[in-house]
Enzyme design. Structure first.
Site, short mmCIF file in Angstrom:
data_model
loop_
_atom_site.label_atom_id
_atom_site.label_comp_id
_atom_site.label_asym_id
_atom_site.label_seq_id
_atom_site.Cartn_x
_atom_site.Cartn_y
_atom_site.Cartn_z
N HIS A 196 -26.67 44.04 152.82
CA HIS A 196 -26.39 42.82 152.46
C HIS A 196 -27.14 41.78 153.42
CE1 HIS A 196 -23.57 43.99 155.42
NE2 HIS A 196 -23.23 43.04 155.83
N LYS A 212 -32.71 39.91 166.67
CA LYS A 212 -32.16 40.82 167.38
C LYS A 212 -32.69 42.34 167.16
CE LYS A 212 -27.48 38.37 166.97
NZ LYS A 212 -26.21 38.55 166.58
#
Ligand code: 9C2
Ligand code: ZN
Length: 439
Positions: free
Chosen positions: A282, A307
């Site tokens: 998702h 990240k």
């Protein structure tokens, strides 16, 4: 024994994708509670308000400054014996408010077994050994990518979006299309073909991604509603074209933009919800939501993020389930263990239960309309956290009654009879969300 009603001071995490300054509901809610180390900066992103005992950002008792984690460790009855004996002296859930300005990473959360392996191997990037099934309930209109599309939709995009087909690879794409078009057929073979096609996409080189992103954006800008041959019934060409250009504007050239064609694009109106089991892929795109999850901060990321990315782990771990988006949405039901007073009934107030098929949490949304509308909740054999996301009123546990208004957060100990009463005007709403665990 007096059951405690504890006003919490909750921390807010500033991830890049958060809304800026006071546009962020997470920031506004955090700032509603006095704190000596939070002053909202207009140009700073505020992504997540955390409510709970997770050690990365534990909530505190506003009066004493002690962490809820310490209080639960000291007195397990706050959690109830049954919850504490199964989950230890901490809340089984982590409760959040997310305020989303830019897309979150393409991600999935490892199941329990994989979480233990990842945590043992790399505790810096995987801080917990726990699974992280999660539920999102929209506070404002929300957009997200959630779960793999029906295979026929992905086949359509592989046939009509050349840059996508190039990155997936000619042979992987044609094998997938063939498998997707087989009536009936072997489910495992279809999932394998999906994993091969998705893996082909995710293993693209940076040079190829740069080249094909530029072509994709050009097509999206020039074709508009005809983009991707007009799209599919669940996501029209114009919507896809706008999403491609929006995500490109947010992240530049990024493999995550191509994942759009593999995942369901879903919009939620306030009060609608999604539930994601572990290993479900998702990426949330926009809006303010309440989110509840098992107590874990494990995120495996593969795109749309600055990240740490762990693409091979993500490609290997996914379930490759595929389904129309309506199967991912959660339908709330009327909560049977609350009593509304006459004012509440006559004003169309509601108490709705969002009850996912896991033990660690459920959430109740209480919407009280007009002055003096009241909801009385049967005692729960377990802990709760209540946040007010709109309006104002009072919250009472036994003889203790406190003011509550937008952004206020309270911990409610086990076996409390909770009463919420509205103090808003005739056509206004007092809205709260309560996360709880009862086993
Ligand atoms: N789906 N939502 C979640 O899992 C949140 O609870 C996570 O905290 C966010 O996904 C974290 O997103 P980034 O890793 O910063 O992209
Ligand atoms: Zn997530």
């Amino acid at each position: 024994m007096q059951v405690p009603l504890i006003r919490l001071q909750c921390g807010v995490n500033s991830y890049e994708w958060g809304k800026k300054g006071s546009e962020s509901a997470a920031a506004r809610f955090a700032a509603a509670t006095p704190s000596d180390n939070l002053s909202i900066q207009a140009d700073k992103p505020y992504a997540e308000l955390w409510m709970g005992t997770h050690p990365s950002n534990p909530s505190k008792d506003l009066t004493t400054g002690r962490t809820l984690l310490d209080l639960c460790a000291e007195n397990q009855l706050l959690l109830s014996q049954s919850v504490a004996s199964k989950y230890g002296s901490k809340l089984p859930f982590l409760f959040k408010v997310l305020s989303i300005n830019k897309a979150l990473s393409i991600q999935a959360h490892p199941n329990k077994k994989l979480a233990e392996q990842l945590h043992a191997r790399d505790s810096k990037n995987y801080p917990d050994d726990n699974h992280k099934p999660e539920m999102a309930i929209a506070i404002t209109p929300f957009e997200g990518l959630c779960g793999f599309r029906p295979l026929g939709e992905i086949a359509h995009f592989l046939e009509t979006v050349k840059p996508l087909r190039t990155l997936v690879g000619e042979s992987e794409a044609s094998q997938f299309i063939q498998a997707a078009k087989q009536e009936g057929g072997d489910e495992a073979a279809k999932k394998k073909a999906l994993q091969t096609a998705f893996g082909g996409l995710m293993s693209s080189s940076p040079e190829d991604i740069d080249r094909e992103t530029a072509s994709l954006v050009k097509l999206a800008e020039s074709e508009g509603a005809d983009f991707a041959a007009g799209g599919v019934s669940s996501t029209k060409g114009a919507v896809l074209a706008e999403l491609v250009t929006r995500l490109n504007g947010q992240f530049g050239s990024d493999i995550g933009i191509f994942v759009l064609f593999f995942l369901n694009f879903v919009t939620l109106q306030p009060g609608e919800a999604l539930f994601l089991v572990a290993d479900d892929i998702h990426a949330y795109v926009s809006g303010d939501i309440v989110e509840c999850m098992a107590a874990s901060d494990n995120v495996v990321r593969a795109g749309l993020t600055p990240k740490f990315k762990d693409v091979s782990t993500l490609v290997d771990m996914l379930t490759y389930n595929y389904a129309p988006i309506d199967e991912q949405k959660m339908t709330p039901t009327e909560y049977p263990y609350a009593t509304l007073n006459r004012n509440a009934y006559s004003s169309g107030s509601s108490v709705m239960l969002y009850d996912p098929p896991i033990e660690e949490f459920s959430v109740v949304r209480t919407l009280l309309r007009g002055e003096g509308a009241k909801a009385t909740f049967d005692p729960l054999e377990g802990p709760s956290i209540v946040i007010c996301t709109g309006g104002k009123g009072t919250i009472a546990v036994g003889p203790t009654k406190r003011e509550i208004q937008e952004g206020y957060v309270f911990f409610v100990g086990s076996t409390a009879e909770l009463v919420l009463e509205s103090a808003v005007g005739q056509d206004e709403e007092f809205t709260t969300f309560k996360a709880f665990c009862e086993i």
